[in-house]
Design a protein around this motif. Sequence first.
Motif, PDB file in Angstrom:
ATOM      1  N   LEU A   1       0.807  -1.217   0.000  1.00 60.37           N
ATOM      2  CA  LEU A   1       0.000   0.000   0.000  1.00 60.37           C
ATOM      3  C   LEU A   1       0.841   1.268   0.000  1.00 60.37           C
ATOM      4  O   LEU A   1       0.295   2.373   0.017  1.00 60.37           O
ATOM      5  N   ASP A   2       2.163   1.120  -0.034  1.00 59.76           N
ATOM      6  CA  ASP A   2       3.039   2.286   0.072  1.00 59.76           C
ATOM      7  C   ASP A   2       2.973   3.205  -1.135  1.00 59.76           C
ATOM      8  O   ASP A   2       3.294   4.386  -1.037  1.00 59.76           O
ATOM      9  N   ILE A   3       2.599   2.664  -2.279  1.00 62.68           N
ATOM     10  CA  ILE A   3       2.476   3.511  -3.458  1.00 62.68           C
ATOM     11  C   ILE A   3       1.024   3.493  -3.934  1.00 62.68           C
ATOM     12  O   ILE A   3       0.265   2.564  -3.657  1.00 62.68           O
ATOM     13  N   GLU A   4       0.659   4.535  -4.648  1.00 63.37           N
ATOM     14  CA  GLU A   4      -0.727   4.697  -5.075  1.00 63.37           C
ATOM     15  C   GLU A   4      -1.210   3.516  -5.922  1.00 63.37           C
ATOM     16  O   GLU A   4      -2.342   3.053  -5.757  1.00 63.37           O
ATOM     17  N   ALA A   5      -0.356   3.025  -6.803  1.00 68.56           N
ATOM     18  CA  ALA A   5      -0.763   1.917  -7.670  1.00 68.56           C
ATOM     19  C   ALA A   5      -1.116   0.674  -6.863  1.00 68.56           C
ATOM     20  O   ALA A   5      -2.072  -0.043  -7.188  1.00 68.56           O
TER      21      ALA A   5
END
Length: 333
Positions: free
Chosen positions: A226-230
Amino acid sequence: MRTLIIGAGAIGCYLACKLSEAGADVTLHGLGPAFRRTAESGIDIATREDMRIRRVKVNCALSPPGPVGWDVIIFAVKAHDLPRAAQQFSAHARDGIIVLPQNGLPYWQFLRVAGAEARLASVDPGGIAESALPIAQIAGGVVTKGLTVLADGTLVETVLPADSFAFGDVVANSGVAKPVVSLLQSAGLPAIEVADIRIEKWRKLLVNVAFNPLGAISHLGFGEVLDIEAGERLARAILSEATEVAIHYGVRGLIDAEAALKRASSSRMHKTSMLQDTESGRRLEVEPIVGVLLELAHRAGLQVPTLETIGGCVRLIDHALVKGPIRQIAEKP
């Protein structure tokens, strides 16, 4: 309760350790060089909190033991190995309680229920497990427990308040789940009996279907995806489509997407079972976690494009473990 555990993976070894330490009459059956070492020296187990290792001697059977006299038979094998194991050990399971704690939706999910029965070809092709195991003797299980096997074979458990070993009768009022719960409680495990094990199967699947594949694809921990938007966008899309399938089949209100994302964020570094299998070169549980939802969606005429794509990705990883550039399974002795 004379107990046979079939399968010496993380959950099989963990249950064998806990039951052995509690003085239960338990036998663990497994295969391969690693299991031969287990039979000779025992199982090293530690908690992640302090990593102090203790060695537990377990009664191990290198060959399948005799089929008579087992009160409880726990099939601690991956879902894709269950049909073969069920067929091989059908005589052992003839008179005892059968415990099936596999991930995902099981082959019996829509059997012996009110209304029309339905069979899930994705998890039991040809109905092999169904024909081998008497359904009235099955206690279905949902295990929520963080377990990791290190490279040296040490079994590491993470102790969390959410730990749970939930079991229920597959055939209503058969009474088979209660003795299983009592057995595990006697070993100090947080075991509970639930009124509807099928609901619990859906509840866990609707989270696993997002974070297991994303972990295997990215090699990131439970919450790290979940650390990046994708990553968050993919997780939300998978949760949404899986929930749509569940609702079509009459299951509502089981998952709060925001709560699921929050829970993932709080367990950032935990490796999902599918990621652990990828790293260890084991076949992935694609069908019970993703394939079964695709089967149900296709049967209902539902459009689930994200699930289709994610399913394709993890099937490619699974294929690579056997025949592609990774070839980890083929190289194992």
